[in-house]
Scaffold this motif. Structure first.
Motif, PDB file in Angstrom:
ATOM      1  N   VAL A 211      -4.011  -0.855   3.104  1.00 57.41           N
ATOM      2  CA  VAL A 211      -5.187  -0.170   2.563  1.00 57.41           C
ATOM      3  C   VAL A 211      -5.887   0.654   3.639  1.00 57.41           C
ATOM      4  O   VAL A 211      -6.309   1.789   3.402  1.00 57.41           O
ATOM      5  CB  VAL A 211      -6.156  -1.202   1.947  1.00 57.41           C
ATOM      6  N   ASP A 212      -6.009   0.095   4.829  1.00 57.34           N
ATOM      7  CA  ASP A 212      -6.673   0.770   5.943  1.00 57.34           C
ATOM      8  C   ASP A 212      -5.955   2.073   6.292  1.00 57.34           C
ATOM      9  O   ASP A 212      -6.590   3.123   6.477  1.00 57.34           O
ATOM     10  CB  ASP A 212      -6.702  -0.167   7.158  1.00 57.34           C
ATOM     11  N   VAL A 213      -4.641   2.028   6.380  1.00 57.67           N
ATOM     12  CA  VAL A 213      -3.858   3.220   6.708  1.00 57.67           C
ATOM     13  C   VAL A 213      -3.970   4.255   5.587  1.00 57.67           C
ATOM     14  O   VAL A 213      -4.156   5.450   5.846  1.00 57.67           O
ATOM     15  CB  VAL A 213      -2.382   2.850   6.973  1.00 57.67           C
ATOM     16  N   PHE A 214      -3.863   3.816   4.347  1.00 62.01           N
ATOM     17  CA  PHE A 214      -3.949   4.744   3.217  1.00 62.01           C
ATOM     18  C   PHE A 214      -5.278   5.493   3.220  1.00 62.01           C
ATOM     19  O   PHE A 214      -5.318   6.720   3.069  1.00 62.01           O
ATOM     20  CB  PHE A 214      -3.763   3.991   1.903  1.00 62.01           C
ATOM     21  N   ASP A 215      -6.371   4.760   3.405  1.00 59.45           N
ATOM     22  CA  ASP A 215      -7.669   5.439   3.378  1.00 59.45           C
ATOM     23  C   ASP A 215      -7.858   6.345   4.586  1.00 59.45           C
ATOM     24  O   ASP A 215      -8.417   7.436   4.459  1.00 59.45           O
ATOM     25  CB  ASP A 215      -8.812   4.429   3.314  1.00 59.45           C
ATOM     26  N   ALA A 216      -7.390   5.918   5.756  1.00 58.95           N
ATOM     27  CA  ALA A 216      -7.518   6.760   6.948  1.00 58.95           C
ATOM     28  C   ALA A 216      -6.733   8.066   6.781  1.00 58.95           C
ATOM     29  O   ALA A 216      -7.219   9.146   7.126  1.00 58.95           O
ATOM     30  CB  ALA A 216      -7.026   6.003   8.174  1.00 58.95           C
ATOM     31  N   LEU A 217      -5.535   7.973   6.218  1.00 58.39           N
ATOM     32  CA  LEU A 217      -4.709   9.168   6.030  1.00 58.39           C
ATOM     33  C   LEU A 217      -5.332  10.133   5.029  1.00 58.39           C
ATOM     34  O   LEU A 217      -5.268  11.356   5.197  1.00 58.39           O
ATOM     35  CB  LEU A 217      -3.314   8.779   5.546  1.00 58.39           C
ATOM     36  N   THR A 218      -5.944   9.599   3.981  1.00 59.37           N
ATOM     37  CA  THR A 218      -6.440  10.445   2.887  1.00 59.37           C
ATOM     38  C   THR A 218      -7.915  10.817   3.044  1.00 59.37           C
ATOM     39  O   THR A 218      -8.523  11.360   2.117  1.00 59.37           O
ATOM     40  CB  THR A 218      -6.242   9.743   1.526  1.00 59.37           C
ATOM     41  N   SER A 219      -8.486  10.532   4.214  1.00 53.31           N
ATOM     42  CA  SER A 219      -9.887  10.879   4.488  1.00 53.31           C
ATOM     43  C   SER A 219      -9.957  12.053   5.456  1.00 53.31           C
ATOM     44  O   SER A 219      -9.148  12.165   6.384  1.00 53.31           O
ATOM     45  CB  SER A 219     -10.630   9.680   5.094  1.00 53.31           C
ATOM     46  N   LYS A 220     -10.932  12.901   5.243  1.00 55.29           N
ATOM     47  CA  LYS A 220     -11.178  14.033   6.138  1.00 55.29           C
ATOM     48  C   LYS A 220     -11.909  13.533   7.373  1.00 55.29           C
ATOM     49  O   LYS A 220     -12.873  12.777   7.274  1.00 55.29           O
ATOM     50  CB  LYS A 220     -12.008  15.103   5.432  1.00 55.29           C
ATOM     51  N   ARG A 221     -11.419  13.934   8.542  1.00 50.43           N
ATOM     52  CA  ARG A 221     -12.047  13.544   9.801  1.00 50.43           C
ATOM     53  C   ARG A 221     -12.406  14.787  10.607  1.00 50.43           C
ATOM     54  O   ARG A 221     -12.023  15.899  10.258  1.00 50.43           O
ATOM     55  CB  ARG A 221     -11.075  12.667  10.617  1.00 50.43           C
ATOM     56  N   VAL A 222     -13.112  14.586  11.684  1.00 42.14           N
ATOM     57  CA  VAL A 222     -13.505  15.701  12.540  1.00 42.14           C
ATOM     58  C   VAL A 222     -12.280  16.472  13.027  1.00 42.14           C
ATOM     59  O   VAL A 222     -12.288  17.692  13.137  1.00 42.14           O
ATOM     60  CB  VAL A 222     -14.308  15.181  13.753  1.00 42.14           C
ATOM     61  N   TYR A 223     -11.208  15.754  13.284  1.00 44.56           N
ATOM     62  CA  TYR A 223     -10.036  16.348  13.921  1.00 44.56           C
ATOM     63  C   TYR A 223      -8.865  16.589  12.954  1.00 44.56           C
ATOM     64  O   TYR A 223      -7.800  17.031  13.378  1.00 44.56           O
ATOM     65  CB  TYR A 223      -9.556  15.447  15.069  1.00 44.56           C
ATOM     66  N   LYS A 224      -9.051  16.301  11.651  1.00 43.45           N
ATOM     67  CA  LYS A 224      -7.937  16.508  10.716  1.00 43.45           C
ATOM     68  C   LYS A 224      -8.454  16.635   9.291  1.00 43.45           C
ATOM     69  O   LYS A 224      -9.527  16.122   8.947  1.00 43.45           O
ATOM     70  CB  LYS A 224      -6.930  15.354  10.800  1.00 43.45           C
ATOM     71  N   ASP A 225      -7.652  17.308   8.459  1.00 41.88           N
ATOM     72  CA  ASP A 225      -7.950  17.362   7.035  1.00 41.88           C
ATOM     73  C   ASP A 225      -7.401  16.116   6.348  1.00 41.88           C
ATOM     74  O   ASP A 225      -6.550  15.410   6.899  1.00 41.88           O
ATOM     75  CB  ASP A 225      -7.309  18.611   6.403  1.00 41.88           C
ATOM     76  N   ALA A 226      -7.878  15.869   5.157  1.00 45.91           N
ATOM     77  CA  ALA A 226      -7.375  14.740   4.383  1.00 45.91           C
ATOM     78  C   ALA A 226      -5.948  15.028   3.926  1.00 45.91           C
ATOM     79  O   ALA A 226      -5.635  16.127   3.483  1.00 45.91           O
ATOM     80  CB  ALA A 226      -8.276  14.488   3.177  1.00 45.91           C
ATOM     81  N   MET A 227      -5.086  14.021   4.042  1.00 50.12           N
ATOM     82  CA  MET A 227      -3.716  14.146   3.550  1.00 50.12           C
ATOM     83  C   MET A 227      -3.717  13.905   2.047  1.00 50.12           C
ATOM     84  O   MET A 227      -4.388  12.991   1.573  1.00 50.12           O
ATOM     85  CB  MET A 227      -2.813  13.110   4.246  1.00 50.12           C
ATOM     86  N   PRO A 228      -2.989  14.699   1.261  1.00 51.20           N
ATOM     87  CA  PRO A 228      -2.897  14.426  -0.183  1.00 51.20           C
ATOM     88  C   PRO A 228      -2.402  13.005  -0.434  1.00 51.20           C
ATOM     89  O   PRO A 228      -1.568  12.482   0.312  1.00 51.20           O
ATOM     90  CB  PRO A 228      -1.878  15.462  -0.670  1.00 51.20           C
ATOM     91  N   MET A 229      -2.915  12.396  -1.492  1.00 55.51           N
ATOM     92  CA  MET A 229      -2.595  10.989  -1.750  1.00 55.51           C
ATOM     93  C   MET A 229      -1.104  10.749  -1.905  1.00 55.51           C
ATOM     94  O   MET A 229      -0.569   9.751  -1.412  1.00 55.51           O
ATOM     95  CB  MET A 229      -3.349  10.493  -2.979  1.00 55.51           C
ATOM     96  N   HIS A 230      -0.398  11.657  -2.586  1.00 51.66           N
ATOM     97  CA  HIS A 230       1.034  11.408  -2.810  1.00 51.66           C
ATOM     98  C   HIS A 230       1.815  11.439  -1.504  1.00 51.66           C
ATOM     99  O   HIS A 230       2.797  10.727  -1.335  1.00 51.66           O
ATOM    100  CB  HIS A 230       1.607  12.412  -3.815  1.00 51.66           C
TER     101      HIS A 230
END
Length: 334
Positions: A211-230
């Protein structure tokens, strides 16, 4: 300090054909309640973390009613929180990440058939899993670049720091302690802080790691855009059996769906739609909202259950730019 072990054990993961109960209400009905609860959660987490930094006690008893309300929302329709967390991108990652991991953990627990009590505890574990990051220097925690090895060593201390803080809380459940301490352990033994392997990692740790990895990947951060859920789900699939326990990873992916809620899809007849609800039994045939017809013209929104239209199927996923569709608008989110 000795870490207690939780009694919860992984059931036979869907081997008996068990499937999670369907939503109790339609997404449109649950969204307003979920939106209000999400805002309430943001306020609570922000207030709590700020007070905690100033020396106040951690209010686990105050958090319990919030988890009750969140579990009720997840039970009514778990897509509501998913849509709010993944389509309405926020800047307050520190707060939203804790909330997202809490509700995703609860939804995952229901998919696994673990029961409401365990789901509630997993939600609490998700809410406080990153508590130790409060003691990580801001320049490391919010670095806009890849961390240097020495900085990463500092970051890797946060599970232990979180555990140390939580051990002083009266009547805290073992699942919450495990979530704080083990959410960065990997099934192949290559994680931290202890390099646990396989079922040496608690069930809470194994669940929260996904769950932690999924949310981190799909969240927008200062240094990256959010990855699409699929795409994030595809990455989790490739790491099943290495970073994550295969059975758990596969159930999580199936629960989110090949076409997660809020995805924009092109149908075989050329129509463009937004996915409203995943179909656990037939992941390739979700329930969708028709937004543009085969010629690309806007049309009155219409719900289509693809499992009842055998001549229709999903051809591919589209971006908002490709489709000319705002999924928030389609799902009635402002």
């Amino acid at each position: 300090s000795k870490l207690p072990k939780a009694a919860a054990a992984l059931p036979a993961v869907n081997k008996s054909g068990w499937t999670p109960p369907p939503p109790q209400v339609e997404l449109a009905e649950e969204l307003p309640r979920a939106k209000e609860l999400y805002e309430e959660s943001l306020h609570f987490v922000g207030k709590t973390l700020n007070a905690y930094k100033e020396g106040s006690e951690l209010p686990l008893k105050e958090a319990a009613p919030l988890m009750d309300s969140m579990l009720e929302s997840v039970t009514r329709n778990d897509n509501a929180f998913l849509v709010l967390s993944k389509l309405r991108h926020r800047d307050e990652y520190t707060y939203t990440h804790s909330i997202n991991v809490a509700f995703l953990s609860m939804a995952f627990a229901r998919q696994l058939g673990l029961g409401d009590e365990t789901a509630h505890r997993l939600g609490m574990a998700g809410l406080f899993h990153d508590l130790g990051k409060n003691l990580v220097p801001d320049k490391v925690l919010n670095s806009p670049r890849k961390l240097l090895p020495a900085e990463f060593d500092i970051m890797k201390q946060h599970p232990r720091l979180g555990l140390d803080q939580l051990l002083g809380v009266e009547d805290i459940h073992a699942e919450v302690l495990e979530g704080a301490f083990e959410h960065h352990e990997k099934f192949n033994g290559q994680g931290y802080p202890r390099g646990l392997k396989g079922e040496e990692i608690s069930l809470t740790g194994r669940i929260l790691s996904i769950v932690d990895v999924f949310d981190a990947l799909t969240s927008k951060r200062v240094y990256k855009d959010a990855m699409p859920m699929h795409k994030a789900l595809g990455l989790i699939f490739t790491q099943a059996g290495s970073d994550f326990q295969s059975e758990l990873a596969h159930v999580f992916i199936k629960g989110q769906g090949i076409y997660p809620t809020g995805s924009i899809v092109l149908l075989s007849n050329g129509a463009r739609c937004v996915v409203q609800e995943n179909n656990f039994e037939a992941p390739l045939l979700p329930k969708v909202i028709l937004m543009r017809d085969a010629s690309g013209q806007r049309t009155a929104p219409q719900v289509i259950n693809l499992s009842r239209h055998k001549h229709l199927s999903v051809s591919k996923l589209l971006s908002s730019e490709e489709s000319g569709i705002n999924p928030l608008e389609a799902l009635g989110i402002t």
